[in-house]
Scaffold this motif. Structure first.
Motif, mmCIF file in Angstrom:
data_model
loop_
_atom_site.group_PDB
_atom_site.id
_atom_site.type_symbol
_atom_site.label_atom_id
_atom_site.label_comp_id
_atom_site.label_asym_id
_atom_site.label_seq_id
_atom_site.Cartn_x
_atom_site.Cartn_y
_atom_site.Cartn_z
ATOM 1 N N GLY A 258 0.824 -1.207 0.000
ATOM 2 C CA GLY A 258 0.000 0.000 0.000
ATOM 3 C C GLY A 258 0.854 1.252 0.000
ATOM 4 O O GLY A 258 0.550 2.228 -0.705
ATOM 5 N N THR A 259 1.949 1.234 0.780
ATOM 6 C CA THR A 259 2.844 2.389 0.812
ATOM 7 C C THR A 259 3.469 2.614 -0.559
ATOM 8 O O THR A 259 3.540 3.748 -1.058
ATOM 9 N N THR A 260 3.933 1.521 -1.196
ATOM 10 C CA THR A 260 4.557 1.640 -2.522
ATOM 11 C C THR A 260 3.570 2.203 -3.539
ATOM 12 O O THR A 260 3.913 3.102 -4.327
ATOM 13 N N ILE A 261 2.337 1.686 -3.534
ATOM 14 C CA ILE A 261 1.332 2.157 -4.497
ATOM 15 C C ILE A 261 1.037 3.634 -4.257
ATOM 16 O O ILE A 261 0.898 4.410 -5.199
ATOM 17 N N ALA A 262 0.968 4.045 -2.995
ATOM 18 C CA ALA A 262 0.695 5.452 -2.692
ATOM 19 C C ALA A 262 1.834 6.340 -3.185
ATOM 20 O O ALA A 262 1.600 7.396 -3.782
ATOM 21 N N LEU A 263 3.101 5.900 -2.952
ATOM 22 C CA LEU A 263 4.244 6.688 -3.426
ATOM 23 C C LEU A 263 4.219 6.796 -4.945
ATOM 24 O O LEU A 263 4.473 7.858 -5.516
ATOM 25 N N VAL B 26 9.518 1.227 4.083
ATOM 26 C CA VAL B 26 9.378 1.339 2.627
ATOM 27 C C VAL B 26 9.621 2.780 2.184
ATOM 28 O O VAL B 26 10.312 3.037 1.181
ATOM 29 N N ALA B 27 9.081 3.737 2.953
ATOM 30 C CA ALA B 27 9.233 5.143 2.577
ATOM 31 C C ALA B 27 10.695 5.572 2.658
ATOM 32 O O ALA B 27 11.194 6.299 1.788
ATOM 33 N N ILE B 28 11.408 5.102 3.695
ATOM 34 C CA ILE B 28 12.840 5.434 3.808
ATOM 35 C C ILE B 28 13.595 4.874 2.607
ATOM 36 O O ILE B 28 14.386 5.571 1.958
ATOM 37 N N GLY B 29 13.315 3.606 2.260
ATOM 38 C CA GLY B 29 13.965 2.997 1.107
ATOM 39 C C GLY B 29 13.683 3.769 -0.166
ATOM 40 O O GLY B 29 14.569 3.962 -1.015
ATOM 41 N N HIS B 30 12.463 4.256 -0.312
ATOM 42 C CA HIS B 30 12.078 5.030 -1.496
ATOM 43 C C HIS B 30 12.845 6.348 -1.550
ATOM 44 O O HIS B 30 13.330 6.757 -2.613
ATOM 45 N N GLU B 31 12.989 7.005 -0.395
ATOM 46 C CA GLU B 31 13.703 8.286 -0.363
ATOM 47 C C GLU B 31 15.180 8.099 -0.708
ATOM 48 O O GLU B 31 15.775 8.928 -1.389
ATOM 49 N N LEU B 32 15.769 6.975 -0.223
ATOM 50 C CA LEU B 32 17.189 6.726 -0.453
ATOM 51 C C LEU B 32 17.429 6.011 -1.778
ATOM 52 O O LEU B 32 18.550 5.594 -2.069
ATOM 53 N N ARG B 33 16.356 5.817 -2.560
ATOM 54 C CA ARG B 33 16.427 5.179 -3.879
ATOM 55 C C ARG B 33 16.999 3.778 -3.822
ATOM 56 O O ARG B 33 17.727 3.344 -4.720
ATOM 57 N N TRP B 34 16.723 3.037 -2.739
ATOM 58 C CA TRP B 34 17.083 1.636 -2.707
ATOM 59 C C TRP B 34 16.148 0.871 -3.632
ATOM 60 O O TRP B 34 15.041 1.345 -3.921
ATOM 61 N N PRO B 35 16.549 -0.315 -4.105
ATOM 62 C CA PRO B 35 15.656 -1.081 -5.005
ATOM 63 C C PRO B 35 14.362 -1.476 -4.280
ATOM 64 O O PRO B 35 14.402 -1.963 -3.146
ATOM 65 N N ALA B 36 13.231 -1.275 -4.959
ATOM 66 C CA ALA B 36 11.936 -1.395 -4.286
ATOM 67 C C ALA B 36 11.627 -2.830 -3.842
ATOM 68 O O ALA B 36 11.126 -3.052 -2.734
ATOM 69 N N GLY B 37 11.947 -3.821 -4.703
ATOM 70 C CA GLY B 37 11.589 -5.209 -4.395
ATOM 71 C C GLY B 37 12.151 -5.692 -3.070
ATOM 72 O O GLY B 37 11.402 -6.035 -2.145
ATOM 73 N N PRO B 38 13.492 -5.711 -2.934
ATOM 74 C CA PRO B 38 14.078 -6.193 -1.676
ATOM 75 C C PRO B 38 13.622 -5.380 -0.465
ATOM 76 O O PRO B 38 13.363 -5.957 0.599
#
Lengths: 207, 207, 207
Positions: free
Chosen positions: A104-109, A160-172
């Motif tokens: 849900g977080t990924t879809i919202a981002l 998930v949001a931290i990973g998104h901000e730091l541009r880590w790969p979404a899957g892992p």
């Protein structure tokens, strides 16, 4: 791909928990299926309504509904055996919580929500189905009463949001975050972690 | 035109059923009007939220609300007489279910929803108002407990969707489908058709 | 500016009323925070969903949530003292009702809703959070049971809509309308104004 498999597992888990609760409330077979579907799909529908995705994704994919309805029917037929699998059901419910909160977080981002809104919407996606289930069956929602539940979902969403901000790969990142939700939730269940309750209210509060 | 007349009849029926339930719950006159309005308009609002129609159609047409509010006031004033019309109320409720399930499906198809989503949204339009009514009054929703209710609505929605796929004329199809909903529902009431309930849960389920 | 200050006061008031109700229902600290947040933000989320504002405004502004969560925590820690402030809480709740009903109407009008829909959406914004609070805690919503509550909110919404139609300046109109809501609500509480209840139902209604 692994995520789709996880999502199906989450749907099955939530459908089973809804159907079990409906069996306990002595509903008939249709009621059991409706509560099972609502529990499994409710979080995603709330997410899509908040994000303005019309009509909600989960209502457009028949495999989602077929899987959830079949799960509810199996629970209806074999509920004593399923109930004996209490630990498996709790584990599956925790898995569903983790999968839905993080996806849900990924879809919202991806829909352009701010980081801040995405975490809240992700948490709501995770806990929404169970809250609707409890409202339909006239229970005070479990999420308000029990061990670290919303907090576990929020923790996954924040990861998930931290990973998104730091541009880590979404899957892992999603898999690690979902696993963290499951770990926190199962630890809370196992160790009976509970948040403090307020001192008993004085007479002036018992209107 | 015939459809608009039917829709008004459906609104009146749902408003009356909501107001009667509110009178039973000993609400005051405002509560009775609010529950009557919510029951009558709730399904349509849920439909428009799911389809992304903003703001919901039913909130934009004052005749809808005036009719529903007037119905609720009449029920408040004359409820013993209305309650004696128990069969008429049940028939009207079935009519409302049929009208809203079928018109909801048509509106969803016209908004570009897939056939699959349109059936679910149509069913939800039919049963939504009553579910909100029962939640507000702290009842386990009737749709979860009673004779073939959601299934009748779903059957009507599927008939409309089939007619749409085969390009049959929309007006007659809707009337036939709504009539089918009413027939199924009244037969279920009359013959006490009920879906099976699960065997009593063993002690391990009574947590 | 004055409006933003008022809005914060309304949020604090609603968060406190939700948290107090949750303390009474013996929820733990997380439950108290969740119910406080839901009560404070619920009306605005419903408003934005009805108007198609995605994602809801209140989920995008972290100060809103921080203020509400802090309020709920303060109530959790000091609830006996807060409960003794019963009159202050009722006044604050009335203030929140007035602020949200009038600001909700303005936002709906600015989003292009008709005057008619704007009044209903404004009223819903005012009473929505409290209704969700009561549903979560398994109460029949206060708005259905108690002194002039929805009617006060509707009156404020109508005043704002009239001012908008007559092109009066929005700021002063909103303040006057919100003050009118507070005045009506406090008078209703003080004088125990209650709407009439229907005569006890005859036996045929007690299914």
């Amino acid at each position: 791909m692994a995520l789709t498999a996880l999502e199906f597992l989450g749907l099955v888990a939530f459908a089973a928990s809804g159907a079990l609760a409906a069996v306990r409330a002595r509903l008939d077979v249709f009621g059991v299926v409706v509560v099972g579907l609502t529990t499994a799909l409710g979080g995603g529908v709330i997410r899509d309504v908040l994000l303005g995705i019309h009509p909600p994704t989960t209502l457009r994919n028949w495999p989602y509904l077929a899987v959830c309805a079949a799960t509810a029917l199996v629970v209806f037929a074999f509920h004593p055996q399923v109930a004996r699998l209490r630990r498996a059901v709790l584990l599956a419910d925790a898995l569903g919580l983790g999968v839905f909160a993080t996806s849900g977080t990924t879809i919202a981002l991806n829909s352009g929500a701010t980081v801040y809104a995405a975490c809240l919407i992700g948490m709501t996606t995770g806990i929404g189905g169970g809250a609707v289930r409890d409202l339909l069956l006239r229970e005070i929602p479990l999420v308000l009463r029990k061990e670290i539940y919303a907090v576990a979902a929020l923790a996954g969403a924040v990861l998930v949001a931290i990973g998104h901000e730091l541009r880590w790969p979404a899957g892992p990142v999603t898999i690690v975050a979902a696993a963290a939700v499951v770990a926190v939730r199962m630890l809370a269940l196992w160790r009976h972690w509970n948040a403090p309750v307020a001192r008993p209210p004085g007479p002036e509060l018992r209107t």
